[in-house]
Write a protein that holds these residues in place. Structure first.
Motif, short mmCIF file in Angstrom:
data_model
loop_
_atom_site.label_atom_id
_atom_site.label_comp_id
_atom_site.label_asym_id
_atom_site.label_seq_id
_atom_site.Cartn_x
_atom_site.Cartn_y
_atom_site.Cartn_z
N ARG A 165 15.26 -21.25 27.16
CA ARG A 165 16.72 -21.17 27.59
C ARG A 165 17.78 -21.76 26.65
O ARG A 165 18.54 -21.14 26.33
CB ARG A 165 16.81 -22.08 28.88
CG ARG A 165 18.03 -21.96 29.54
CD ARG A 165 18.12 -22.55 30.88
NE ARG A 165 18.06 -23.85 30.65
CZ ARG A 165 16.92 -24.70 31.10
NH1 ARG A 165 15.86 -24.09 31.62
NH2 ARG A 165 16.83 -26.14 30.67
N ILE A 223 27.38 -23.60 29.43
CA ILE A 223 28.29 -22.52 28.47
C ILE A 223 29.16 -22.13 29.16
O ILE A 223 29.18 -22.08 30.60
CB ILE A 223 27.19 -21.23 28.30
CG1 ILE A 223 27.76 -20.27 27.37
CG2 ILE A 223 26.63 -20.56 29.59
CD1 ILE A 223 26.73 -19.24 26.76
N LEU A 272 22.92 -16.48 21.69
CA LEU A 272 24.07 -16.07 22.02
C LEU A 272 25.39 -16.57 21.37
O LEU A 272 26.39 -15.67 20.90
CB LEU A 272 24.06 -16.10 23.58
CG LEU A 272 25.25 -15.70 24.36
CD1 LEU A 272 25.33 -14.08 24.33
CD2 LEU A 272 25.35 -16.33 25.89
N HIS A 281 25.35 -29.37 25.28
CA HIS A 281 24.09 -29.91 25.62
C HIS A 281 23.88 -31.34 25.43
O HIS A 281 24.35 -31.82 24.67
CB HIS A 281 22.99 -28.89 24.42
CG HIS A 281 21.69 -29.52 24.75
ND1 HIS A 281 20.85 -29.10 25.84
CD2 HIS A 281 20.77 -30.27 24.04
CE1 HIS A 281 19.82 -29.57 25.82
NE2 HIS A 281 19.61 -30.48 24.69
N ARG A 312 19.02 -22.94 36.42
CA ARG A 312 18.84 -24.46 36.90
C ARG A 312 19.24 -24.50 38.56
O ARG A 312 20.26 -24.16 38.74
CB ARG A 312 19.38 -25.49 35.96
CG ARG A 312 18.46 -26.76 36.31
CD ARG A 312 19.00 -27.92 35.48
NE ARG A 312 18.62 -27.63 34.14
CZ ARG A 312 17.61 -28.58 33.74
NH1 ARG A 312 17.07 -29.20 34.49
NH2 ARG A 312 17.13 -28.27 32.71
N ALA A 367 28.74 -11.49 30.20
CA ALA A 367 27.72 -11.21 29.14
C ALA A 367 27.06 -12.32 28.95
O ALA A 367 25.92 -12.40 28.78
CB ALA A 367 28.44 -10.70 27.77
N ALA A 368 27.79 -13.53 28.99
CA ALA A 368 27.07 -14.91 28.70
C ALA A 368 26.18 -15.27 30.04
O ALA A 368 24.96 -15.78 29.90
CB ALA A 368 27.90 -15.94 28.58
N PRO A 395 22.07 -12.86 31.03
CA PRO A 395 20.78 -13.17 30.65
C PRO A 395 20.15 -14.06 31.44
O PRO A 395 18.85 -14.57 31.56
CB PRO A 395 20.95 -13.57 29.22
CG PRO A 395 22.34 -12.99 28.97
CD PRO A 395 23.20 -13.11 30.00
N PHE A 396 20.94 -15.09 32.17
CA PHE A 396 20.44 -16.30 33.08
C PHE A 396 20.60 -15.94 34.36
O PHE A 396 19.92 -16.90 35.15
CB PHE A 396 21.25 -17.49 32.46
CG PHE A 396 21.39 -17.74 31.12
CD1 PHE A 396 20.42 -18.22 30.43
CD2 PHE A 396 22.74 -17.53 30.52
CE1 PHE A 396 20.42 -18.57 29.17
CE2 PHE A 396 22.72 -17.75 29.22
CZ PHE A 396 21.58 -18.35 28.59
N THR A 409 22.63 -28.28 30.10
CA THR A 409 23.09 -27.41 29.10
C THR A 409 24.32 -26.50 29.75
O THR A 409 23.90 -25.98 30.94
CB THR A 409 22.08 -26.41 28.31
OG1 THR A 409 21.15 -27.33 27.70
CG2 THR A 409 22.69 -25.52 27.34
N LEU A 427 29.88 -24.35 24.23
CA LEU A 427 28.28 -24.73 24.60
C LEU A 427 28.32 -25.96 24.47
O LEU A 427 28.73 -26.73 23.39
CB LEU A 427 27.54 -23.63 23.47
CG LEU A 427 25.90 -24.16 23.77
CD1 LEU A 427 25.50 -23.65 24.96
CD2 LEU A 427 25.13 -23.75 22.67
N VAL A 437 22.72 -23.82 32.46
CA VAL A 437 21.82 -22.86 32.48
C VAL A 437 20.36 -24.10 32.11
O VAL A 437 20.45 -24.95 31.97
CB VAL A 437 22.03 -22.32 31.13
CG1 VAL A 437 22.88 -21.34 31.35
CG2 VAL A 437 22.09 -23.19 29.89
N GLY A 485 19.05 -32.80 29.11
CA GLY A 485 18.96 -31.43 28.91
C GLY A 485 19.95 -30.75 29.66
O GLY A 485 19.69 -29.45 29.84
#
Lengths: 301, 237
Positions: free
Chosen positions: B4, A54, B11, A86, A27, A17-18, A21-22, A52, A84, A301, A50
């Motif tokens: 993004r 998950i 989420l 970042h 990247r 599910a995570a 979407p990507f 990121t 998550l 991501v 930058g």
């Protein structure tokens, strides 16, 4: 066993599910961006501005405490975490981890208790103190500052909050400080860290013991998509205080051997399977730890 | 903030909400033992009339069969040491409860959640209540572990009142008729402890015994008049 199957299925479902979407717009090659092909589990990745990530991770853990045949309690826990992270700058990484905990307790009188619910969430900041070069560094030294927050609901009994072992969280604000380093020399890499966990008073006038965790893991990655990990962990822990008194069956020293696999089934996806076995248990009172199994996946991501 | 990152944050927010809303508890209570102190089942006093019999019970411990001393040792009067009144044990009731040995309804002591196994005896400890603040003149059981009061008829037909009380601590092992086997999570046992004061008084030669001999007899013969009756039930799930 069915609980483990359930939670692993849940972990996979959460990860899918995570990731979905990507899909198709990930990247292109985070390892390329850092100039090193080493696959890293969540938390020890090389940061770049930058970046990121998950991740989802499921961890199985078991232990027993108390006098066998009298007061012992056997617990097993499956912890599903969503993380998550970042990196706003090339040196700083901010991360959030939210766990969902399934805990099963078995008492000497054949009573059992299974609880599912949110655990204590953690935020942490990791800062790279030193790297030998900006692109494709081979040596990193970093520091970490973390805060575990009492996000787990406090379970109440007839006489007030239940004991710590029956809670999904500590109910306290606990800080952690760590220093660590990594050495990258493809196909080898080594990671080491020492983390000091400083709990405060929490549920039912309890305080988890202050502890120091050290880890040293070597990784051999003969192929770009698969690596092997082997290492030593240790935990030095003070006794837990409950209702103002030290729990005699808590705290001590545990040494672990840890090993596993790390792979990359697709660009920017890293999965890992880790097994940890306690080999030295110099624990206080009557307690013992079982093995741990960790299954995780991360996506840039 | 990039699209993004916004997506990732939303989420994560959804996951936080979902995680916080999940909560489920499943509990199975396990084996339990209810302790009660009551008059013997067939309380029919004969001979001396016992008007009151009371004790101060401070602990009761279920003794596993593998720890129970051999019956032959007890028959020779050999005292076998036990790790009694272990405050950390789930098979020990620690209280401090005055019990009426003549109450048919009984005095509930509490509920134990002992380890699942077989038990052969109940170890009970009688001792004076050291926390009592009542004036002993108002309550003669203050500072006493056991006491029996009543009256008996002399050979000439006259009635004499008696009161036998002791302040000494006494630990007694009461065997069960059959092992109490707790091996199913739904097992619920009720153990009724009783002291047959009337039977003790009936066998006591009050006219011949001095006050100190009566006190000694109350302690020395206590074991013969204590009983523990076990009833098994099954807990409702």
């Amino acid at each position: 066993m069915h609980r483990a199957v359930f939670i692993i299925s849940a972990a996979l479902a959460v990860f899918v599910a995570a990731v979905l979407p990507f899909a198709g717009r990930a990247r292109a090659c985070a390892t390329c961006a850092v100039g090193d092909p080493t696959l890293n589990v969540m938390g020890v990745e090389q940061p770049f501005a930058g970046r990121t990530r998950i991740a989802t991770e499921v961890r199985h853990f078991s232990e027993t405490s108390g006098v066998q045949g009298e007061t012992s309690v056997a617990s097993s826990e499956q912890r599903l975490s969503l993380s998550l992270s970042h990196s706003p700058t090339p040196r700083l990484t901010l991360a959030l981890r939210v766990p969902l905990v399934l805990r099963h307790l078995a008492f000497e009188n054949l009573a059992t208790e299974t609880v599912v619910g949110p655990g204590d969430a953690t935020v942490r900041a990791r800062y790279v103190l030193y790297r030998d070069r900006t692109f494709a560094p081979s040596r990193l030294i970093w520091a970490h500052l973390g805060l575990e927050m009492p996000t787990a609901p406090i379970r109440q009994g007839p006489g007030g909050p239940l004991s710590l072992e029956r809670q999904l969280g500590t109910g306290s604000w606990d800080t952690s400080m760590a220093i660590g380093g990594s050495y990258f020399a493809n196909p080898y890499s080594v990671h080491g860290s020492a983390l000091l966990f400083l709990p405060t008073r929490g549920t039912a006038d309890s305080r988890v013991g202050t502890h120091l965790r050290t880890t040293l893991v070597g990784q051999l990655q003969p192929w770009s998509f698969l690596g092997f990990r082997l290492g030593l962990d240790a935990r030095f822990e003070a006794a837990t205080v409950e209702n103002g008194a030290e729990d005699p069956s808590s705290g001590g020293i545990v040494g672990y051997i840890t090993g596993g696999l790390i792979g990359s089934p697709a660009t920017d996806i890293v999965t890992w399977l880790n097994f940890t076995m306690p080999v030295i248990q110099a624990l206080n009172g009557e307690q013992s730890e079982g093995w741990q199994l960790v299954l995780g996946a991360a996506l840039d991501v | 903030m990039s699209k993004r990152l916004a997506h990732v944050l939303s989420l994560t927010g959804l996951m936080l909400l979902a995680s916080a809303s999940v909560r489920c508890v499943s509990v199975s209570p396990g084996v339990a033992v209810e302790l009660i102190f009551a008059a013997p089942p067939h309380y029919e006093p004969e001979g001396p009339v016992v008007s009151s019999a009371a004790a101060f019970l401070v602990a009761a411990t279920l003794v596993p069969c593998e720890e129970a001393p051999r019956a032959s040792w007890r028959s020779f009067g050999i005292v076998v040491a036990h790790a009694h009144t272990d405050s950390t044990s789930a098979r020990t009731w620690l209280g401090g409860q005055r019990v009426d040995a003549m109450s048919a309804a009984g005095t509930p002591l509490g509920l134990l959640s002992p380890p699942a196994r077989s038990y052969c005896e109940l170890e009970v400890t009688f001792a004076p209540d050291e926390t009592a603040e009542t004036d002993p003149r108002e309550d003669p059981m203050v500072g006493r572990s056991l006491g029996v009061e009543g009256s008996y008829e002399n050979a000439d037909g006259s009635i004499t009142a008696f009161a036998v009380r002791t302040s000494r601590e006494r630990v007694e092992l009461i065997p069960f008729d059959a092992p109490l086997v707790l091996d199913d999570a739904r097992d619920l046992a009720r153990i009724t402890v009783s002291f047959d004061a009337a039977a003790w008084a009936e066998n006591m030669n009050f006219e011949a015994a001095s006050a100190s001999e009566r006190r000694a007899a109350l302690l020395d013969e206590l074991h013969a008049y204590l009983a523990a009756t076990v009833e098994m039930r099954e807990q409702e799930r």
